[in-house]
Motif scaffolding. Structure first.
Motif, short mmCIF file in Angstrom:
data_model
loop_
_atom_site.label_atom_id
_atom_site.label_comp_id
_atom_site.label_asym_id
_atom_site.label_seq_id
_atom_site.Cartn_x
_atom_site.Cartn_y
_atom_site.Cartn_z
N SER A 19 36.36 -15.87 21.63
CA SER A 19 35.60 -16.99 21.45
C SER A 19 34.73 -17.33 22.15
N TYR A 41 39.49 -26.34 19.12
CA TYR A 41 40.11 -25.38 18.48
C TYR A 41 39.53 -24.13 18.88
N PHE A 42 40.56 -23.50 19.41
CA PHE A 42 40.14 -21.82 19.86
C PHE A 42 39.00 -21.72 20.97
N GLU A 68 46.40 -22.65 20.61
CA GLU A 68 45.30 -22.79 19.73
C GLU A 68 44.27 -23.72 20.05
N LYS A 69 44.68 -24.81 20.71
CA LYS A 69 43.64 -25.88 20.75
C LYS A 69 43.68 -26.61 22.37
N THR A 233 35.61 -26.68 16.33
CA THR A 233 36.31 -25.27 16.18
C THR A 233 35.24 -24.33 16.81
N HIS A 259 35.41 -12.20 12.75
CA HIS A 259 35.17 -13.46 13.25
C HIS A 259 33.87 -13.58 13.99
#
Ligand code: S3P
Ligand code: PEP
Length: 431
Positions: A19, A41-42, A68-69, A233, A259
């Motif tokens: 990320s 998120y992420f 995840e968050k 996100t 991604h």
């Protein structure tokens, strides 16, 4: 930790991009500056993002997190009055929080990395904060820095942009919360200009208004605004992924990275075009980059300021290209975790690469036959040096030993794990 990088002719497989570090620091910050609860998120998990998380918590944000968050209740323009903050080795976190600290009576940023962040200059931001009525104690513009604030004011503010864009970003985050309207003018040049687009993007996502001139040198910012709590996100990280893509480019490979948003404001998205220009067989579709490397690269000339955090990875690829490559407009690489021109060029030379430095350029005379290697590399506390020299080691005759390779965790703790999953021959030795 030592990373023993062995010659690896083939890489193959698929990985998820990490990320984005730079979006994570920004989203955590604007969530903290909101009155209310936001969800990120992420988020990235690395030393730098942990530094931001730790500091906003120290300043009064309430965080809950799962895999995840992160759910963050912000403190708006009323941070807790802490006396000390430790940002680790994270330049962006330090600089962004220096402006937030202006809302506190007295905060000292400690010097946790005297040989890395401790050497970096912050004078331009200090000058701007003084214009806002903030008193700053410092050692020739460097850490430790004590901010004495309480009631910063807006108005006309000038800031130099020729060392770092982070100073301007820092002011842009805080100015909307001031009682007065502000007008910020950037003096001299603005380096890493593209990343200011990420700052403006996230600020707008939180409903805050800033009027920016097309050249990003002038801003009109109404005061008394509030960041609206939102859900954010975090997208995939191009700077870290650039090193994986460079590794794929210099080996026989079939590597896919997922991604990596095609429509992204990360300047380092340009690595896709840089590698293409170097003749690498590459596709970028559905946010997925796939490289089929055949070890053949051709040299090119690139304005590195467009992809500042990926320059080292692209130089590592150019080490094996046919011809001479030039990465220009990169002087501000000298003010990062180490001097990413002199220190990096010295380590590349030790590895057997034919490279030259200029004040604002790195010149690479490519060696398609490969480099000798067989030496120990000094990481200079710099994750990007570690990642780039690993790429060089994979295509060397005798491999490379990278000392203090644990500093890779500043942005990409899973870097070696990801390379190992692609088949890289790397041994990690804990010391
Ligand atoms: O704003 C940011 O998050 C960053 C800006 C860039 O720094 P400079 O503006 O100093 O080049 C970049 O190198 C750094 O990794 C993160
Ligand atoms: C220079 C970097 O980060 P920072 O300036 O935030 O320390 C980087 O991530 O390469």
């Amino acid at each position: 930790m030592k990373a023993i990088v062995k010659p690896t002719p083939r890489l193959g497989g698929t990985i998820n991009a990490l990320s984005s570090k730079n979006y994570t620091t920004r989203y955590l910050l604007i969530a903290a500056l909101a009155d209310g609860t936001s969800t990120v998120y992420f988020p990235a998990h690395s030393e730098d993002s942990d530094a931001m998380r730790r500091c906003i918590r120290d300043l009064g944000a309430v965080l809950e997190e799962d895999n995840e968050k992160m759910i963050i209740r912000g403190f708006g323009r009323h941070p807790k009055h802490v006396s000390e903050l430790n940002v680790g080795n994270a330049g962006a976190v330090l600089r962004f929080l220096m402006s937030v600290a202006a809302f506190c009576p007295e905060v000292t940023f400690i010097n946790a990395y005297p040989d890395s962040l401790g050497k970096r200059p912050h004078d331009d931001l200090i000058d701007a904060l003084k214009q806002m009525g903030v008193e700053v104690e410092h050692r020739e513009g460097k850490l430790p820095i004590t901010i004495r604030g309480g009631h910063p004011h807006g108005g006309k503010i000038t800031v130099s942009g020729n060392v770092s864009s982070q100073f301007l970003s820092s002011l842009l985050f805080v100015a909307p919360l001031l009682d007065e309207d502000s007008e910020i003018t950037v003096l001299h040049d603005l380096k890493s200009k593209i990343i200011v687009g990420q700052t403006l993007e996230v600020i707008a996502q939180a409903g805050v208004k800033i009027e920016a001139s097309d050249d990003l040198m002038h801003y009109k910012i109404p005061g008394k605004q509030q960041y609206t709590p939102q859900n954010y996100t975090v997208q995939g990280d191009y700077p870290g992924s650039a090193a994986i893509l460079a590794a794929a480019a210099v080996t026989h490979s079939d590597v896919t990275v997922l991604h990596l948003a095609e429509q992204s404001k990360q300047g380092e998205r340009a690595v896709v075009d840089v590698l293409r220009a170097m003749g690498v067989d590459l596709t970028h579709e559905n946010d997925t980059v796939r490289i089929r490397g055949n070890q053949k690269l051709t040299a090119g000339e690139f304005d590195g300021d467009h992809f500042t955090d990926a320059v080292l990875a692209m130089v590592a690829a150019a080490v094996f290209a046919e011809g001479t490559s030039r990465f220009y407009n990169v002087e501000n690489l000298r003010y990062k975790e180490c001097d990413r021109i002199t220190d990096f060029v010295n380590e590349l030379r030790k590895a057997g690469a034919d490279v030259e430095e200029r004040q604002s350029e790195i010149i690479v005379h490519g060696r398609p036959q490969g480099v000798t290697g067989g030496v120990e590399i000094n990481a200079h506390y710099d994750h990007r040096v570690i990642m780039a020299l690993t790429v060089v080691g994979l295509r060397s005759e005798q491999g490379l030993i990278i000392n203090d390779a644990h500093h890779v965790a500043k942005s990409y703790p899973h870097y070696f794990e990801h390379l190992l999953s692609l088949g890289a021959q790397i041994e990690l030795v804990q010391e």
